[in-house]
Design an enzyme around this catalytic site. Structure first.
Site, mmCIF file in Angstrom:
data_model
loop_
_atom_site.group_PDB
_atom_site.id
_atom_site.type_symbol
_atom_site.label_atom_id
_atom_site.label_comp_id
_atom_site.label_asym_id
_atom_site.label_seq_id
_atom_site.Cartn_x
_atom_site.Cartn_y
_atom_site.Cartn_z
ATOM 1 N N ARG A 170 0.821 -1.217 0.000
ATOM 2 C CA ARG A 170 0.000 0.000 0.000
ATOM 3 C C ARG A 170 0.858 1.271 0.000
ATOM 4 O O ARG A 170 0.548 2.255 0.656
ATOM 5 C CB ARG A 170 -0.941 0.036 1.212
ATOM 6 C CG ARG A 170 -2.020 -1.029 1.206
ATOM 7 C CD ARG A 170 -2.977 -0.808 0.039
ATOM 8 N NE ARG A 170 -4.181 -1.603 0.195
ATOM 9 C CZ ARG A 170 -4.300 -2.875 -0.171
ATOM 10 N NH1 ARG A 170 -3.253 -3.493 -0.739
ATOM 11 N NH2 ARG A 170 -5.422 -3.520 -0.002
ATOM 12 N N SER A 244 -10.733 -0.242 3.048
ATOM 13 C CA SER A 244 -9.920 -0.297 4.271
ATOM 14 C C SER A 244 -9.504 1.114 4.660
ATOM 15 O O SER A 244 -8.901 1.822 3.853
ATOM 16 C CB SER A 244 -8.655 -1.119 4.054
ATOM 17 O OG SER A 244 -8.978 -2.426 3.672
ATOM 18 N N GLU A 340 -4.744 4.237 5.773
ATOM 19 C CA GLU A 340 -4.521 3.990 4.343
ATOM 20 C C GLU A 340 -5.118 5.153 3.542
ATOM 21 O O GLU A 340 -4.607 5.552 2.498
ATOM 22 C CB GLU A 340 -5.200 2.671 3.943
ATOM 23 C CG GLU A 340 -5.028 2.333 2.482
ATOM 24 C CD GLU A 340 -5.825 1.118 2.043
ATOM 25 O OE1 GLU A 340 -5.562 0.018 2.553
ATOM 26 O OE2 GLU A 340 -6.706 1.274 1.188
HETATM 27 N N1 EPU Z 1 -10.657 -9.873 10.467
HETATM 28 C C1 EPU Z 1 -11.295 -9.872 11.690
HETATM 29 N N2 EPU Z 1 -12.287 -8.952 11.898
HETATM 30 C C2 EPU Z 1 -12.671 -8.065 10.958
HETATM 31 C C3 EPU Z 1 -12.020 -8.066 9.723
HETATM 32 C C4 EPU Z 1 -11.009 -8.979 9.484
HETATM 33 O O1 EPU Z 1 -10.971 -10.654 12.569
HETATM 34 O O2 EPU Z 1 -13.578 -7.286 11.222
HETATM 35 C C5 EPU Z 1 -9.626 -10.881 10.197
HETATM 36 C C6 EPU Z 1 -10.163 -11.918 9.213
HETATM 37 O O3 EPU Z 1 -10.822 -12.958 9.869
HETATM 38 C C7 EPU Z 1 -8.920 -12.405 8.541
HETATM 39 C C8 EPU Z 1 -8.005 -11.201 8.574
HETATM 40 O O4 EPU Z 1 -8.529 -10.312 9.535
HETATM 41 O O5 EPU Z 1 -8.309 -13.431 9.248
HETATM 42 C C9 EPU Z 1 -7.893 -10.541 7.202
HETATM 43 O O6 EPU Z 1 -9.195 -10.085 6.802
HETATM 44 P P1 EPU Z 1 -9.604 -9.887 5.265
HETATM 45 O O7 EPU Z 1 -9.306 -11.110 4.500
HETATM 46 O O8 EPU Z 1 -11.002 -9.380 5.228
HETATM 47 O O9 EPU Z 1 -8.608 -8.811 4.716
HETATM 48 P P2 EPU Z 1 -7.982 -7.492 5.368
HETATM 49 O O10 EPU Z 1 -6.580 -7.763 5.747
HETATM 50 O O11 EPU Z 1 -8.895 -6.973 6.426
HETATM 51 C C10 EPU Z 1 -6.990 -6.653 3.121
HETATM 52 C C11 EPU Z 1 -6.974 -5.413 2.286
HETATM 53 C C12 EPU Z 1 -8.290 -5.273 1.527
HETATM 54 C C13 EPU Z 1 -8.460 -6.486 0.649
HETATM 55 C C14 EPU Z 1 -8.448 -7.730 1.530
HETATM 56 C C15 EPU Z 1 -8.493 -9.002 0.734
HETATM 57 C C16 EPU Z 1 -5.524 -3.847 3.439
HETATM 58 C C17 EPU Z 1 -5.438 -2.615 4.247
HETATM 59 N N3 EPU Z 1 -6.758 -4.260 3.120
HETATM 60 O O12 EPU Z 1 -7.991 -6.496 4.109
HETATM 61 O O13 EPU Z 1 -8.179 -4.131 0.703
HETATM 62 O O14 EPU Z 1 -9.676 -6.423 -0.076
HETATM 63 O O15 EPU Z 1 -7.206 -7.769 2.296
HETATM 64 O O16 EPU Z 1 -7.278 -9.234 0.122
HETATM 65 O O17 EPU Z 1 -4.497 -4.433 3.108
HETATM 66 C C18 EPU Z 1 -8.639 -1.797 0.640
HETATM 67 O O18 EPU Z 1 -7.412 -1.613 0.637
HETATM 68 O O19 EPU Z 1 -9.446 -0.844 0.599
HETATM 69 C C19 EPU Z 1 -9.160 -3.149 0.745
HETATM 70 C C20 EPU Z 1 -10.451 -3.409 0.882
#
Ligand code: EPU
Length: 344
Positions: A170, A244, A340
């Site tokens: 990012r 995010s 972000e």
């Molecule tokens: N999780 C929780 N609670 C929550 C949300 C997430 O416990 O409320 C845990 C999930 O269970 C999982 C982990 O966190 O184990 C990761 O969650 P998720 O797969 O939803 O992805 P993320 O890390 O929260 C990132 C990107 C997203 C992208 C997703 C999928 C960043 C800042 N965000 O989110 O990107 O869609 O991975 O690859 O890296 C964006 O940048 O706007 C965005 C949506």
């Protein structure tokens, strides 16, 4: 192209429809940029030096704290063109104002692989290099060839390679030393003509298996990603948000081990370089903020990493909530969350 700035410049324009949070901020001056000549012309005036210009794409990663007192340059450069082709690859060059998801759909329809995991990311392709967008196991930098930009400092067109863009998680030169300097006019992607699907991300594999698809193609991956995103992430057309709001913090192994010792259920992703990425969504949920609402500002009930505007929140209200979350996460976990989303 004959450019007459007098007719193109607009005054006191609301940006409500041009930022996905839906904040009612006003730009003092607004210039739609559908042609590079407009940038060349505006550079010769004193408009850029009077106030630092704001380059706006899809407005899906920006929080307006108040009205914008300067000039907004709105990227409207269009076009999708194959500029080179070999047996295995095509190079697709797109105008910076093209909607990212439309570019993804264009590639999927032609069976050019590389973008499908990034289906439905809001915003324009011109903004995609700024934060090296990524999702579900893919990042822009994996398919990025080069970009063309108008250098607002020197008033000329430049080309930047992937290396020169200094992509990170990012992150890129456009968030660091080159901040505000480049208006990205075109992005060239290198796509695969014989694509292999990337279903390493658990949710994608599970969705595809659930659908009974045994040999998925990129169209199936795209459909799965769209399905997953729609189930977790709010549609900005219905609920203002910027995806995010925070980055997933990257910490040292020592710090991650301390966190894991105190919270064995912490979601951590060990990186090849020895650092550890912690799921910010997990931290925010664990701290009790998921689904929290203060006035019209809130934390999304299905994804704690997403802050939302229920209707009439101001940018400042969302930002205050964000600061409270950052402070609370630091107190509870000694982990520093970074935003972000860009603020203006
Ligand atoms: N999780 C929780 N609670 C929550 C949300 C997430 O416990 O409320 C845990 C999930 O269970 C999982 C982990 O966190 O184990 C990761 O969650 P998720 O797969 O939803 O992805 P993320 O890390 O929260 C990132 C990107 C997203 C992208 C997703 C999928 C960043 C800042 N965000 O989110 O990107 O869609 O991975 O690859 O890296 C964006 O940048 O706007 C965005 C949506």
């Amino acid at each position: 192209m004959h450019v007459n700035l007098q007719y193109m410049l607009q005054r006191h324009i609301t940006l409500k429809a041009l930022n996905t949070f839906g904040f009612d901020a006003e730009a003092s001056l607004f210039l739609p940029v559908a042609d590079i000549d407009i940038l060349k012309k505006v550079w010769k005036t004193n408009l850029l030096s009077l106030s630092s210009p704001l380059i706006l794409g899809g407005g899906s990663n920006i929080l307006f704290k108040s009205n914008y007192p300067g000039l907004v340059l709105h990227n409207r450069l269009s076009g999708k063109e194959v500029v080179k082709e070999t047996e295995h690859h095509v190079w697709l060059r797109c105008g910076g104002g093209e909607i990212w998801h439309n570019v993804v759909m264009h590639a999927v329809q032609h069976n050019w692989g590389g973008l499908e995991n990034m289906s439905l990311i809001p915003g324009t392709i011109g903004a995609s290099p700024i934060q090296n967008i990524g999702a579900y196991g893919a990042e822009l930098k994996d398919v990025f060839e080069e970009l063309d930009a108008f250098d607002l400092l020197h008033g000329q067109m430049v080309k930047l390679t992937a290396e020169e863009c200094e992509f990170g998680y990012r992150d890129s030169i456009f968030k660091q030393s080159g901040k505000g300097r480049y208006f990205i006019t075109h992005v060239t992607l290198r796509l695969h003509k014989n694509p292999e699907v990337n279903v390493k991300y658990g949710d994608i594999a599970a969705t595809i298996a659930e659908w009974g698809i045994t040999r998925p193609g990129i169209a199936d991956v795209s459909r799965a990603v769209i399905h997953i995103r729609k189930s977790k992430l709010p549609d900005p057309a219905e609920l203002g948000n910027c995806g995010s709001f925070f980055k997933n913090p990257v910490v040292s192994k020592d710090d991650a081990d301390k966190l894991s010792a105190a919270h064995p259920d912490a979601k951590r992703f060990d990186q090849p370089d020895g650092t550890v990425k912690i799921a910010a969504g997990w931290l925010i949920e664990k701290a009790g903020w998921k689904g929290y609402r203060r006035g019209d500002a809130g934390v999304h009930a299905k994804q704690a990493l997403v802050l939302v505007n229920y209707g009439n929140a101001t940018g400042t209200e969302v930002l205050t909530l964000a600061h409270d979350i950052v402070e609370d996460i630091f107190t509870k976990f000694q982990v520093k969350l970074e935003m972000e989303v860009n603020t203006r």
